[in-house]
Motif scaffolding. Structure first.
Motif, PDB file in Angstrom:
ATOM      1  N   VAL B  24       0.823  -1.216   0.000  1.00 10.45           N
ATOM      2  CA  VAL B  24       0.000   0.000   0.000  1.00 10.45           C
ATOM      3  C   VAL B  24       0.857   1.265   0.000  1.00 10.45           C
ATOM      4  CG1 VAL B  24      -1.951  -1.128   1.107  1.00 10.45           C
ATOM      5  CG2 VAL B  24      -0.262   0.052   2.516  1.00 10.45           C
ATOM      6  N   ALA B  25       2.158   1.132   0.285  1.00 11.57           N
ATOM      7  CA  ALA B  25       3.062   2.281   0.165  1.00 11.57           C
ATOM      8  C   ALA B  25       4.341   1.785  -0.489  1.00 11.57           C
ATOM      9  CB  ALA B  25       3.356   2.878   1.530  1.00 11.57           C
ATOM     10  N   HIS B  26       4.748   2.460  -1.585  1.00 11.37           N
ATOM     11  CA  HIS B  26       5.893   2.022  -2.376  1.00 11.37           C
ATOM     12  C   HIS B  26       7.045   3.006  -2.239  1.00 11.37           C
ATOM     13  CE1 HIS B  26       3.369  -0.723  -4.980  1.00 11.37           C
ATOM     14  NE2 HIS B  26       2.468   0.066  -4.469  1.00 11.37           N
ATOM     15  N   ASN B  27       8.130   2.591  -1.669  1.00  8.14           N
ATOM     16  CA  ASN B  27       9.356   3.390  -1.656  1.00  8.14           C
ATOM     17  C   ASN B  27       9.115   4.871  -1.368  1.00  8.14           C
ATOM     18  OD1 ASN B  27      11.117   1.212  -2.301  1.00  8.14           O
ATOM     19  ND2 ASN B  27      10.248   1.279  -4.368  1.00  8.14           N
ATOM     20  N   ILE B  28       8.390   5.126  -0.299  1.00  6.65           N
ATOM     21  CA  ILE B  28       8.111   6.515   0.070  1.00  6.65           C
ATOM     22  C   ILE B  28       9.384   7.161   0.601  1.00  6.65           C
ATOM     23  CG2 ILE B  28       6.729   8.017   1.563  1.00  6.65           C
ATOM     24  CD1 ILE B  28       5.047   6.406  -0.395  1.00  6.65           C
ATOM     25  N   SER B  29       9.750   8.307   0.024  1.00  7.63           N
ATOM     26  CA  SER B  29      10.896   9.053   0.526  1.00  7.63           C
ATOM     27  C   SER B  29      10.572  10.531   0.549  1.00  7.63           C
ATOM     28  CB  SER B  29      12.129   8.841  -0.371  1.00  7.63           C
ATOM     29  OG  SER B  29      12.489   7.484  -0.411  1.00  7.63           O
ATOM     30  N   PHE B  30      10.697  11.134   1.703  1.00  5.01           N
ATOM     31  CA  PHE B  30      10.632  12.603   1.779  1.00  5.01           C
ATOM     32  C   PHE B  30      11.172  13.017   3.136  1.00  5.01           C
ATOM     33  CE2 PHE B  30       6.458  11.254   3.335  1.00  5.01           C
ATOM     34  CZ  PHE B  30       6.262  12.049   4.449  1.00  5.01           C
ATOM     35  N   THR B  31      11.370  14.310   3.324  1.00  4.64           N
ATOM     36  CA  THR B  31      11.945  14.777   4.579  1.00  4.64           C
ATOM     37  C   THR B  31      11.076  15.881   5.170  1.00  4.64           C
ATOM     38  OG1 THR B  31      13.237  16.483   3.494  1.00  4.64           O
ATOM     39  CG2 THR B  31      14.300  14.329   3.778  1.00  4.64           C
ATOM     40  N   VAL B  32      11.216  16.057   6.485  1.00  4.57           N
ATOM     41  CA  VAL B  32      10.618  17.198   7.167  1.00  4.57           C
ATOM     42  C   VAL B  32      11.735  17.836   7.975  1.00  4.57           C
ATOM     43  CG1 VAL B  32       8.879  17.979   8.820  1.00  4.57           C
ATOM     44  CG2 VAL B  32       8.396  16.017   7.344  1.00  4.57           C
ATOM     45  N   GLY B  33      12.018  19.101   7.702  1.00  5.99           N
ATOM     46  CA  GLY B  33      13.069  19.794   8.427  1.00  5.99           C
ATOM     47  C   GLY B  33      12.571  20.291   9.772  1.00  5.99           C
ATOM     48  N   ALA B  34      13.491  20.625  10.669  1.00  7.36           N
ATOM     49  CA  ALA B  34      13.109  21.138  11.980  1.00  7.36           C
ATOM     50  C   ALA B  34      12.310  22.428  11.804  1.00  7.36           C
ATOM     51  CB  ALA B  34      14.347  21.388  12.829  1.00  7.36           C
ATOM     52  N   GLY B  35      11.174  22.505  12.454  1.00  3.54           N
ATOM     53  CA  GLY B  35      10.355  23.707  12.392  1.00  3.54           C
ATOM     54  C   GLY B  35       9.600  23.890  11.085  1.00  3.54           C
ATOM     55  N   GLU B  36       9.727  22.937  10.170  1.00  2.00           N
ATOM     56  CA  GLU B  36       9.080  23.069   8.868  1.00  2.00           C
ATOM     57  C   GLU B  36       7.645  22.520   8.902  1.00  2.00           C
ATOM     58  OE1 GLU B  36      10.443  22.161   4.253  1.00  2.00           O
ATOM     59  OE2 GLU B  36      10.909  20.713   5.794  1.00  2.00           O
ATOM     60  N   THR B  37       6.769  23.091   8.086  1.00  2.00           N
ATOM     61  CA  THR B  37       5.421  22.556   7.965  1.00  2.00           C
ATOM     62  C   THR B  37       5.273  21.929   6.585  1.00  2.00           C
ATOM     63  OG1 THR B  37       4.613  24.302   9.388  1.00  2.00           O
ATOM     64  CG2 THR B  37       2.975  23.080   8.147  1.00  2.00           C
ATOM     65  N   VAL B  38       5.092  20.623   6.570  1.00  2.54           N
ATOM     66  CA  VAL B  38       5.015  19.903   5.306  1.00  2.54           C
ATOM     67  C   VAL B  38       3.623  19.306   5.160  1.00  2.54           C
ATOM     68  CG1 VAL B  38       5.915  17.943   3.994  1.00  2.54           C
ATOM     69  CG2 VAL B  38       7.467  19.359   5.345  1.00  2.54           C
ATOM     70  N   GLY B  39       3.040  19.480   3.988  1.00  2.00           N
ATOM     71  CA  GLY B  39       1.734  18.889   3.726  1.00  2.00           C
ATOM     72  C   GLY B  39       1.899  17.588   2.960  1.00  2.00           C
ATOM     73  N   LEU B  40       1.189  16.549   3.386  1.00  4.67           N
ATOM     74  CA  LEU B  40       1.200  15.283   2.653  1.00  4.67           C
ATOM     75  C   LEU B  40      -0.189  15.148   2.044  1.00  4.67           C
ATOM     76  CD1 LEU B  40       2.866  12.752   2.010  1.00  4.67           C
ATOM     77  CD2 LEU B  40       2.072  11.760   4.143  1.00  4.67           C
ATOM     78  N   VAL B  41      -0.253  15.269   0.711  1.00  2.00           N
ATOM     79  CA  VAL B  41      -1.543  15.396   0.049  1.00  2.00           C
ATOM     80  C   VAL B  41      -1.819  14.182  -0.825  1.00  2.00           C
ATOM     81  CG1 VAL B  41      -2.910  16.863  -1.484  1.00  2.00           C
ATOM     82  CG2 VAL B  41      -1.198  17.875  -0.006  1.00  2.00           C
ATOM     83  N   GLY B  42      -3.067  13.787  -0.889  1.00  2.00           N
ATOM     84  CA  GLY B  42      -3.445  12.693  -1.775  1.00  2.00           C
ATOM     85  C   GLY B  42      -4.897  12.332  -1.546  1.00  2.00           C
ATOM     86  N   GLU B  43      -5.475  11.584  -2.505  1.00  2.00           N
ATOM     87  CA  GLU B  43      -6.860  11.144  -2.337  1.00  2.00           C
ATOM     88  C   GLU B  43      -6.927  10.073  -1.256  1.00  2.00           C
ATOM     89  OE1 GLU B  43      -8.875  10.311  -6.269  1.00  2.00           O
ATOM     90  OE2 GLU B  43      -6.899  10.937  -6.953  1.00  2.00           O
ATOM     91  N   SER B  44      -8.142   9.738  -0.829  1.00  2.00           N
ATOM     92  CA  SER B  44      -8.247   8.635   0.131  1.00  2.00           C
ATOM     93  C   SER B  44      -7.764   7.371  -0.553  1.00  2.00           C
ATOM     94  CB  SER B  44      -9.684   8.455   0.621  1.00  2.00           C
ATOM     95  OG  SER B  44     -10.574   9.160  -0.185  1.00  2.00           O
TER      96      SER B  44
END
Lengths: 312, 325
Positions: B24-44
């Motif tokens: 259900v999740a394929h090779n997910i790679s991303f980062t969140v920096g200190a103090g950063e606001t990151v949105g993870l967007v996608g359909e259900s």
């Protein structure tokens, strides 16, 4: 809170009244003449007439009903046909033994059943869960008199660890005497409660707030006992109530096998001897217990679940 | 560049038997920096919640995780299971989607917030109690001294979500994961809850990973956006770049389907087709069936994430060509 209890208590009074009425009607429509039953088929007609007069059986039914209610309110249940002892005395003599047996066996059943259920629920479909399934199946299917006889033979006759019969005197002797009969009932109860606990806990552990507890950093033990079991207590407390009632009225076989005095035995004897005053009092007493236990359980719910408190 | 606070590398989430896994999740790679606001967007069904739950290892028992989730340089997936409670709540707080069912109905909200503190910090009971009141004030609960002893059933959804936020923030975590925190709420309450979260972020300087399907929400609060489709990360860019120059056809479709006030189109744009169920696409790009730019290559090989500019990556053969050309 006090208001809620009073409200529930108010609810109980009409129920009790209804029960009394039903008992009255049942006793009147039962086939057979109470006088004949009391004095036997060989009784002298004069004596029979005298008996009817004394018991108020010649009065019109509505008047009999009022007398009956008045007696019931004063807890005057008359005298036993057989032993001529006041029924109230008979009950007072036997009831404590049954209540004692009920309390001890329900506590033992809970102490076995709840941990079993939690243990199985947290190891779903693994060996402990299957073991509980088999244990429950046996507990559900084995007749109480049979289990009682086996325990009696093994632990009393062969190993000699427990006395064979009676209720004993004094606290420690009494406890020694009650352990085996209570254990019999507790094993049956723990099968039922283990199953019930497993189902309720499994249901609760799938809830979102359990995940929240984990996300807070709660360890499994805390998650299960603080968040899981507390919420599973609601269906479980209903089960405990049912179990208490079942023991109060249904421990006859165990009382017979271990030859213990008790209310179940008293009633069985009374039924076989057509001792109407005792039967009548016994039925009323059980109805009273059903009402009482339900009342207590309703109050327990309120403590367990604040949502009920808010609605009332 | 300094080391990111959260660095997810090649995360895979599998269900079912190991011989025939359902991924259900394929090779997910991303980062969140200190103090950063990151949105993870996608359909259900795009795997975004599963990704978020994987960080705290709160995925269902049947799920198997592989890859790396580095938090402050430590791989959370390699930690012994018994060490995870030390991370949960203390290092990383989480707010869930369903405020109505995510609080324990038989405990007061005060006790539930207090528990979050109790589990990680030792302090006198009176001080802890005071901290609970302060937290309730922080999340904008009116009259916190009185409400602390109330049960979840006595609160509205928005208020419960504030309580959830207070629980998540109880130990000042450096990362807050919010899984659709506003989805179950009324629009007016949504804005309040978002404003509250941003306010908390600014005061405590935590990073936020915000999971949502609402592009309006991410545009408003996030600095960077990661777009997921059918279990893959398809695009990753800062918010301005993503909205002005989306490179993945899926992102482009998403942005076109957002209605605007100046819209003159008769009908709202919609991406044709629907998200393929997990496990049905075993080869190539999962979006190709709905993609207006598909190439022959898309059916054979999953496109890799290609750098499209500073802090902008996308996984699409068509745009990868454009970038080179």
């Amino acid at each position: 809170m006090a208001k809620y209890v009073l409200y529930r208590l108010g609810d109980a009074i009409p129920t009790l009244f209804l029960v009394l009425t039903l008992v009255f009607i049942a006793m009147r429509i039962l086939p057979g003449d109470p006088a004949l039953a009391a004095l036997g088929p060989m009784a002298d007609p004069v004596q029979l007439a005298l008996f009817r007069e004394r018991m108020g059986l010649n009065e019109p039914l509505p008047l009999q009903y009022i007398y009956f209610l008045w007696d019931a309110i004063r807890l005057d249940f008359g005298r036993s046909f057989i032993s001529d002892v006041p029924v109230a005395d008979l009950i007072a003599r036997n009831l404590p033994h049954t209540i004692y047996l009920t309390i001890v066996s329900v506590l033992m059943g809970l102490c076995l059943g709840i941990p079993f259920g939690v243990f199985a629920a947290t190891r779903r479909n693994r060996p402990p869960d299957n073991a509980l399934r088999i244990y429950s199946l046996i507990g559900y299917s084995i007749p109480d008199f049979y289990l009682a006889a086996i325990l009696l033979i093994v632990f009393s006759l062969q190993l000699g660890w427990f006395p064979i019969n009676g209720a004993g005197t004094g606290f420690w002797d009494g406890l020694h005497h009650i352990l085996l009969p209570a254990m019999t009932l507790a094993m049956l109860k723990s099968a039922f409660m283990g199953r019930l606990t497993r189902t309720s806990v499994l249901e609760v552990l799938g809830r979102d707030y359990v995940r929240t507890a984990r996300a807070k950093g709660a360890r499994e033990g805390r998650v299960i006992y603080r968040h899981g079991l507390r919420n599973a207590m609601l269906p479980l407390s209903t089960g405990i109530g049912i179990s208490i009632l079942a023991t109060l009225s249904g421990s006859v076989a165990v009382e017979l096998v271990f030859n213990r005095p008790g209310i179940g035995r008293l009633l069985i004897d009374a039924i076989s001897e057509r001792d109407y005053p005792v039967i009548q009092a016994g039925v009323m007493m059980f109805a009273f217990f059903v009402i009482l236990v339900n009342l207590v359980m309703d109050v327990v719910y309120v403590f367990v679940d604040p949502r009920i408190r808010m609605k009332s | 560049m300094t080391e990111p606070l959260l660095d997810i590398r090649n995360l895979c989430v599998d269900f079912g038997p190991a011989s025939k896994p359902l991924r259900v999740a394929h090779n997910i790679s991303f980062t969140v920096g200190a103090g950063e606001t990151v949105g993870l967007v996608g359909e259900s069904g795009s795997g975004k919640s599963m990704t978020a739950l994987s960080v705290l290892r709160l995925v269902p028992e049947a799920a198997r995780l592989s890859g790396e989730i580095l938090y402050g340089g430590r791989d959370l997936l390699a930690l012994p299971k018994r060490d995870m409670p030390e991370v949960r709540g203390k290092e990383i707080g989480m707010v869930f989607q369903e405020p109505m069912s995510s609080l324990n109905p038989v405990m007061t909200i005060g006790a539930q917030i207090e528990e979050a503190i109790l589990l990680h910090e030792r302090m006198p009971a009176a001080e802890r109690r005071k901290r609970v009141i302060d937290l309730l004030r922080l999340v904008g609960m009116p009259d916190p001294e009185a409400r602390v002893n109330a049960y979840p059933g006595q609160f509205s959804g928005g208020m419960r979500q504030r309580v959830m936020a207070a629980i998540a923030m109880a130990c000042n975590p450096r990362l807050l994961i919010a899984d659709e925190p506003t989805t179950a709420l009324d629009v007016t309450i949504q804005a309040q809850v978002l404003a509250m979260m941003l306010d908390i972020r600014d005061r405590l300087n935590s990073a936020i990973l915000l999971i949502t399907h609402d592009l309006g929400v991410v545009a408003e609060v996030c600095e960077r956006i990661v777009v997921m489709y059918a279990g893959h990360v398809v695009e990753d860019a800062d918010v301005h770049t993503l909205f002005s120059r989306p490179r993945h056809p899926y992102t482009q479709g998403l942005l076109q389907s957002v209605p605007t006030l100046t819209d003159t189109r008769k009908r709202l744009y919609q991406i044709p087709g629907s998200v393929p169920p997990a496990g049905t696409i075993t080869q190539g790009c999962p979006f190709r069936a709905r993609c207006p730019k598909r190439l022959d290559r898309c059916a054979v090989e999953m496109p890799p994430m290609v750098t499209q500019g500073p802090s902008h990556r996308a996984a699409c053969w068509a745009t990868a060509m454009e970038a080179v050309a």
